[in-house]
Design an enzyme around this catalytic site. Structure first.
Site, PDB file in Angstrom:
ATOM      1  CE1 TYR A   1      -3.713  -2.375   0.285  1.00 32.86           C
ATOM      2  CE2 TYR A   1      -2.791  -3.053   2.404  1.00 32.86           C
ATOM      3  CZ  TYR A   1      -3.692  -3.242   1.369  1.00 32.86           C
ATOM      4  OH  TYR A   1      -4.571  -4.287   1.417  1.00 32.86           O
ATOM      5  CB  THR A   2       3.703   2.396   1.869  1.00 34.91           C
ATOM      6  OG1 THR A   2       4.576   1.271   1.845  1.00 34.91           O
ATOM      7  CG2 THR A   2       2.807   2.305   3.093  1.00 34.91           C
TER       8      THR A   2
END
EC number: 5.6.2.2
Length: 819
Positions: free
Chosen positions: A118-119
């Protein structure tokens, strides 16, 4: 031929663990003194730089970077790589972040970061300076884990990262804790040391006075900082930044805007709120975490009458609003872990940068010389252009043209290659001027680089200039305030305790509690919460500012401030001492409880089964350091079977000791010496081999009772036992029987007036209308008998009294007590 070798397990374990220890010391947990990086951090930065995941470009998925790092350089699992990457992106842990991250990268509350899918991440701008010039053969490279490509063993490090970002880690036999520092101050110290290689620590500390934590705070203890910079070890106090804020209605609140380095904010808020919930400090109304995007803010709202400074001092002392930071500056220096001071770190960094600048200059010089050689060839071509064109046109191919150029005009291989690949538009007059300018620039560059390589002063000037450029670009103000002296926090604990009325109850088995008057008055005494096999021995009204002393049968005393007792309902069982007192034995029972206002004066007398007696001073029971977890001795028992029979406050009266075999001895309490807590006392009564003490009490009335194990009871005059000296055998108070002999179960004074109340543990409780002293006897079959002692007639000294019931002789006594 067999490959099996016979070796002892001891040799194998020692040798293999030695290898493992060396690996984790050098390759995992400790930073290099030159670039301040652990191997995993270095591999992350190098891999991201190699893949072009740099500051001036867009973010990339963290998972992609982690995969590349794991596949090429660090085969130790994605979580360890991602955790290290996340830490380098957290601005509350690093003074200068080396990785920029989009998405949730954790928080000061200890929240975990989002999963790497997600990052997104990229190198920060300043991280590029750690990798600057790495392509110019400035550092040594080594093969990666599968020998498919090489990785750097150290980074060029254009700024002193070890001091700027610090480091922490645990290895085999080593640990490191190096605090972060302010970039500008570190660079100023390096520049000064370049000019003054033998600079004193005091002078260096004028430029670098101490750590600078990313979370700010106040650092106290200049002497400890100096000690740490000198030896590599030291301890400083780090205090939160706080202020007292005025509210409406005359109320105040404590505002916390900066907290110590590496303190979890959520845990800190919870601990402060626990102080409020458990009422350890009166006056706290509410604890709120008001932190937002603009910064950290914790609000501690106080009551109107609260002493804000006293409460703040308490929180500083007993929560993480103030902590100790321990310097342990260990780094890898020439493949060896060393404890290093500031001067060693700076000199090692300067030496490293010297190598980098010289190697870079050699690389640039070789490149410039190679280009100059080509440019000289091209300029020469332009002076005989027609001849060169004719020669090339007459050649069969490129290789033939190159050979003809080398033979006919003495061009080198490199010059010939440049000539035959020359584009036609380069043959203009403009390009000739450009080549001539380039030749001049190259000659100047080579001269400059030669000076850097050959002249140390020139090289150091370059080093200082580059450091100042980094400082100019990334300088920022100091965040942590430095204070020379550590402030000693003194708290008047008594002033923190709210004085409240309460009821304290203690059972023989070791359960205790305090109960509010409201809960106590809503129930009857018999409704007290306790185990069926336990006995309530003490109930008294007290104040929360008073102290509770519990004396046990094993000669131990337990101390509890009343306000620290758990506040429970009267019907609750209470908290058992074994939950907090580690040395409370299974067979240990509470013998006596006392509530005191102070420890200034007061004496106690203790008598043991073996007939020993002592007096001791209450002053010696003043709270000891480990009172919350351990009891302390008030009398030394002679053997494991010995027990304390009686413990009571001393009054200026005679003492009467009664043994199980029926001997009674009376002597003055002044004959008993006052001794220390660890003494066993002196002989109170001379016992026969098979005898032991049954009871001991102060003579405060004219008569006393004797109860035997068979349930026989009598009352006799105190004067029947004349006063004598201690350590005698005494007089018989029972008539010896050949069969079923009587043995003393309990003896005590018979009180006929209210003066007995100081010995009656229940006298502070509202009683029934009668004040008669009652003896309660419970038989082994569970039958309960109550006798009004004052109604008994006096018996002769040598008699066995009368049975309290027709059947008690067969049942025998289990429990007996007066009330």
């Amino acid at each position: 031929m067999s490959n099996i070798q016979n070796m002892s397990l001891e040799d194998i374990m020692g040798e293999r663990f030695g290898r493992y220890s060396k690996y984790i010391i050098q390759e995992r947990a400790l930073p290099d003194i030159r670039d301040g990086l652990k191997p995993v951090q270095r591999r992350i930065l190098y891999s991201m730089n190699k893949d072009g995941n740099t500051f001036e470009k867009g973010y990339r998925k963290s998972a992609k970077s982690v995969g590349n790092i794991m596949g090429n350089f660090h085969p130790h699992g994605d979580s360890s790589i991602y955790d290290a990457m996340v830490r380098m992106s957290q601005d509350w842990k690093n003074r200068e972040i080396l990785v920029e991250m989009h998405g949730n990268n954790g928080s000061m509350d200890g929240d975990p970061p989002a999963a790497m899918r997600y990052t997104e991440a990229r190198l920060s701008e300043i991280a590029g300076y750690l990798l600057q010039d790495i392509e110019k053969n400035t550092v040594s490279f080594a093969w990666n884990f599968d020998d498919t490509e090489k990785e750097p063993t150290v980074l060029p490090a254009a700024f002193p990262n070890l001091l700027v970002n610090g480091s922490s880690g645990i290895s085999a036999g080593y640990a490191t804790d190096i605090p972060p520092h302010n970039l500008s101050e570190v660079i100023d110290a390096v520049v000064y040391m370049i000019d003054h290689p033998k600079a004193s620590l005091e002078k260096l500390m004028e430029f670098l006075p101490g750590p600078d934590f990313p979370t700010g705070g106040i650092i106290q203890g200049a002497d400890e900082i100096k000690k740490a910079y000198e030896t590599g070890k030291g301890r400083v106090v780090v205090r939160s930044r706080t202020e007292i804020e005025e509210l409406k209605g005359g109320k105040q609140q404590i505002i916390v805007t900066e907290i110590p380095y590496e303190v979890n904010k959520a845990v800190l808020v919870k601990k402060i709120d626990d102080v409020r919930v458990n009422n350890k400090v009166p006056g706290i109304v509410e604890v709120r975490d008001e932190s937002d995007r603009t910064g950290l803010r914790i609000a501690i709202e106080l009551k109107k009458e609260a002493d804000s400074q006293t409460i703040l001092n308490y929180l500083l002392k007993y929560t993480d609003l103030q902590v100790n930071y321990n310097f342990n500056m260990v780094a890898i220096d020439h493949f060896t872990p060393r404890q290093v001071g500031l001067q060693k770190i700076l000199s090692s960094y300067i030496s490293h940068r010297k190598d980098i600048i010289i190697e870079r200059s050699k690389f640039d010089k070789a490149k410039a010389e190679k280009r100059l050689h080509i440019v000289e060839g091209l300029i020469r071509v332009l002076s005989i252009l027609d001849e060169i064109i004719a020669l090339i046109r007459s050649s069969d191919n490129k290789a033939d043209a190159k050979e003809n150029l080398k033979v006919s005009y003495d061009f080198s291989e490199e010059q010939a290659e440049a000539i035959v690949t020359l584009q036609l538009y380069r043959l203009t007059n403009t390009d000739i001027v450009t080549l001539q300018n380039e030749e001049n620039d190259l000659r100047d560059l080579i001269t400059t680089l030669s000076a850097i390589i050959g002249d140390e002063a020139t090289m150091y000037n370059v080093m200082k200039r580059e450091l100042r450029e980094v400082k100019k670009k990334f300088a920022n103000p100091r965040l942590s305030e430095l204070q020379a002296e550590s402030q000693i926090i003194e708290i008047d604990t008594a002033s923190l305790i709210a004085e409240e009325e309460t009821f304290v109850s203690v059972t023989r088995g070791g359960y205790l509690k305090r109960t509010s008057p409201r809960s106590f008055n809503a129930s009857s005494l018999e409704e007290v919460g306790k185990r069926d096999d336990d006995e309530l021995i003490f109930v008294k009204q007290a104040k929360t500012t008073e102290h509770l002393l519990l004396f046990t049968t094993l000669g131990n005393v337990i101390y509890r401030p009343i306000h620290e007792l758990t506040d429970l309902r009267w019907k609750d069982i209470g908290e058992h001492l074994s939950q907090t007192i580690s040395n409370f034995a299974t067979e240990e029972e509470i013998l006596y409880a006392d509530i005191v206002t102070s420890f200034d004066q007061g004496l106690y007398v203790a008598v043991t089964q073996n007939g020993f007696i002592k007096r001791f001073d209450r002053k010696e029971l003043s709270p000891w350091r480990t009172y919350k977890s351990k009891s302390t001795k008030y009398v030394k028992l002679k053997d494991d079977k010995d027990r304390v029979v009686t413990l009571s406050p001393v009054i200026m009266e005679d003492l009467l000791l009664v043994t199980k075999n029926g001997y009674a001895l009376r002597f003055s309490s002044q004959e008993v010496p006052i001794q220390g807590l660890k003494s066993a006392g002196v002989k109170g009564i001379n016992l026969k081999n098979d005898d032991s003490l049954a009871s001991a009490f102060a003579v405060t009335s004219n008569s006393f009772f004797v109860l035997t194990q068979r349930g026989s009871l009598k009352r006799m005059a105190v004067d029947d036992i004349p006063q004598t000296s201690r350590a005698n055998r005494g007089l018989l108070v029972l008539r010896e029987l050949k069969t079923k002999p009587h043995r003393v179960f309990l003896a005590g004074g018979v009180q006929s007036d209210t003066s007995a109340e100081q010995f009656d543990l229940f006298t502070d409780i509202p009683e029934e209308e009668t004040n008669q002293q009652m003896l309660e006897v419970i038989s082994k079959t569970g039958q309960t008998y109550e006798i009004a002692l004052e109604t008994l007639s006096l018996s002769e000294r040598i008699s066995n009294g009368s049975f309290i019931s027709d059947t008690i002789s067969d049942q025998e006594v289990l429990v007996a007590r007066t009330r």
